[in-house]
Design an enzyme around this catalytic site. Structure first.
Site, PDB file in Angstrom:
ATOM      1  NE  ARG A  93      -2.002  -7.457   8.692  1.00  0.00           N
ATOM      2  CZ  ARG A  93      -2.624  -8.091   9.587  1.00  0.00           C
ATOM      3  NH1 ARG A  93      -2.880  -9.279   9.706  1.00  0.00           N
ATOM      4  NH2 ARG A  93      -3.155  -7.061  10.497  1.00  0.00           N
ATOM      5  CE  LYS A 131      -0.509   0.131   4.865  1.00  0.00           C
ATOM      6  NZ  LYS A 131      -1.447   0.305   6.192  1.00  0.00           N
ATOM      7  CE1 TYR A 150      10.686  32.874  -1.511  1.00  0.00           C
ATOM      8  CE2 TYR A 150      11.428  30.440  -1.452  1.00  0.00           C
ATOM      9  CZ  TYR A 150      10.864  31.537  -1.964  1.00  0.00           C
ATOM     10  OH  TYR A 150      10.574  31.347  -3.291  1.00  0.00           O
ATOM     11  CG  HIS A 197      -3.240  -3.575  12.638  1.00  0.00           C
ATOM     12  ND1 HIS A 197      -2.130  -4.230  11.745  1.00  0.00           N
ATOM     13  CD2 HIS A 197      -2.803  -2.344  13.044  1.00  0.00           C
ATOM     14  CE1 HIS A 197      -1.186  -3.268  11.704  1.00  0.00           C
ATOM     15  NE2 HIS A 197      -1.556  -2.185  12.305  1.00  0.00           N
ATOM     16  NE  ARG A 237      -6.919   1.010  11.473  1.00  0.00           N
ATOM     17  CZ  ARG A 237      -5.738   0.776  11.001  1.00  0.00           C
ATOM     18  NH1 ARG A 237      -4.838   1.944  10.663  1.00  0.00           N
ATOM     19  NH2 ARG A 237      -5.253  -0.256  10.641  1.00  0.00           N
ATOM     20  CB  CYS A 246      12.977  26.612  -1.904  1.00  0.00           C
ATOM     21  SG  CYS A 246      14.308  27.754  -1.312  1.00  0.00           S
ATOM     22  CG  MET A 247       7.518  23.723  -4.308  1.00  0.00           C
ATOM     23  SD  MET A 247       6.344  24.648  -5.598  1.00  0.00           S
ATOM     24  CE  MET A 247       5.521  25.501  -4.216  1.00  0.00           C
ATOM     25  CG  ASP A 248      10.341  23.547  -7.072  1.00  0.00           C
ATOM     26  OD1 ASP A 248       9.855  22.810  -7.056  1.00  0.00           O
ATOM     27  OD2 ASP A 248       9.996  24.859  -7.526  1.00  0.00           O
TER      28      ASP A 248
END
Length: 390
Positions: free
Chosen positions: A226, A38, A270, A167, A136, A317-319
């Site tokens: 698992r 998953k 920044y 679980h 849950r 920063c973002m990138d």
């Protein structure tokens, strides 16, 4: 277009093989292995990881939702797939036709699935989910009448009750209260399996061992284990580190795009939160928070360049972000920088990053963005490249 090596992740199939072997050796040979893939195989790439687990001999796979299951089927993954989360009953026939297994957490939900299959030749394989203490999803085992509800599900003509599972929320804890809680969960789950067996309705596959339980309680294995995060080489909790010889699969790398010499007194990035205290050599590297590098690590983390730790300076920063490479005089544009994993004789551990962020390794791995390609390595040989965007 060839692979753009701006930022990428190397995924070691050798280490996946190693971890799979170590985990299987924990339990009897008759015990099945379910590969938890998953969340894009915890950020490692669901389809390539699933194919490798299939080659290794895993008997099952598990995903969170129907979309993830469809992705595997479209990727020509043929193993049985169990959906661990909720799927609207509307899709019961689709799941049956794709040979996907669905968890069933209540009699009402089972009846909804049954209603969608009435009038068809389809039969859907399901795994009963018992809530023995997670609070849950699942049949809540503290309520009266749960056994009768489970038996009622087994009598629905269009559902095949193939499995039953629970679980553990604290199976990776060594705290005595948590150990007692986990053992009580197991006893509860085992008692329901025995009650169903007495009625000749016990499912073929009963399973409860996640990573923590596989490591600490292999005697709980029953019919299938698992292990999730352990398959990817990460201990489920710091106190279990070293209990098994697990090897991380993923190494995250980026590149230097520019290097500059700055005098003292220059603010970087920044907010001007970092100012050079003396003449420094600062490199720009091509990874940012849009790639999954948390902005909270600004000024708190180092990367590896030519085996030397180079600190991140200024805000991420973002990138991209900036690192101080003053102590690596040979640094050049295009040099490879290790963000996560081994570089030279040193390692940037996902567990260390998680501790700095007050989170868990799962979140960091799952947060590695899809714009980062995954390169699969068998030894040093590149076997496959997973590019999500191009």
């Amino acid at each position: 277009m060839k692979l753009l090596k701006r930022t990428w992740a190397d995924v070691s199939l050798d280490n996946l093989t190693h971890n799979y072997t170590v985990l299987r050796q924990q339990v009897p040979g008759s015990c099945r292995f379910l590969g938890v893939v998953k969340a894009d195989a915890y950020g490692h790439g669901a389809v390539p990881v699933s194919h490798h687990l299939e080659e290794l001999g895993a008997e099952f796979l598990a995903v969170s939702n129907l979309e993830e299951a469809v992705q595997l089927r479209r990727g020509e993954v043929h193993l049985p797939i169990l959906i661990l989360g909720y799927t609207p009953a509307l899709y019961a026939r689709d799941m049956a036709e794709m040979e996907i297994r669905q968890e069933v957490h209540s009699l009402a939900y089972a009846r909804e699935l049954e209603a969608r299959l009435v009038g068809t030749d389809c039969r859907l394989r399901v795994h009963l989910k018992l809530d023995t203490g997670m609070a849950r999803l699942g049949f809540f085992c503290r309520e009266e009448g749960v056994l009768e509800e489970l038996l009622a599900v087994t009598r629905l003509p269009h559902l095949i009750v193939e499995g039953m599972f629970t679980h553990f929320p604290v199976a990776d804890s060594l705290d005595p209260a948590d150990v007692a809680f986990t053992k009580e969960q197991y006893r509860t789950f085992r008692s329901f399996a025995e009650e169903l067996e007495a009625r000749k309705c016990r499912p073929e596959i009963c399973h409860c061992c996640n990573s923590g339980a596989t490591i600490l309680y292999p005697e709980f294995a029953m019919d299938m284990i698992r292990p999730g995060i352990a398959t990817y080489g990460i201990s489920p909790a710091p106190e279990l580190a070293g209990r098994l010889d697990l090897r991380p699969l993923l190494t995250l790398r980026t590149t230097i795009s520019q290097i500059r010499q700055y005098p003292a007194g220059v603010s970087v990035s920044y907010g001007r939160s970092y100012v050079t205290p003396s003449p420094r050599t600062i490199a720009v590297v091509s990874i940012g928070y849009a790639d999954g590098l948390s902005r909270k690590l600004s000024g708190q983390v180092s990367f590896l360049l030519r085996g030397v730790r180079v600190p991140v300076v200024g805000r991420i920063c973002m990138d991209m972000c900036m690192v101080d490479v003053t102590d690596v005089p040979g640094a050049r544009v295009g040099d490879k920088v290790t963000v996560l994993g081994a570089g030279g004789d040193d390692v940037i551990s996902v567990c260390d990053l998680a501790e700095q962020l007050d989170t868990i390794p799962y979140e960091i791995l799952c947060g590695i963005n899809k714009r980062i390609p995954r390169i699969y390595l068998d030894g040093k040989k590149q076997t496959e490249i997973l590019q999500y965007i191009v």
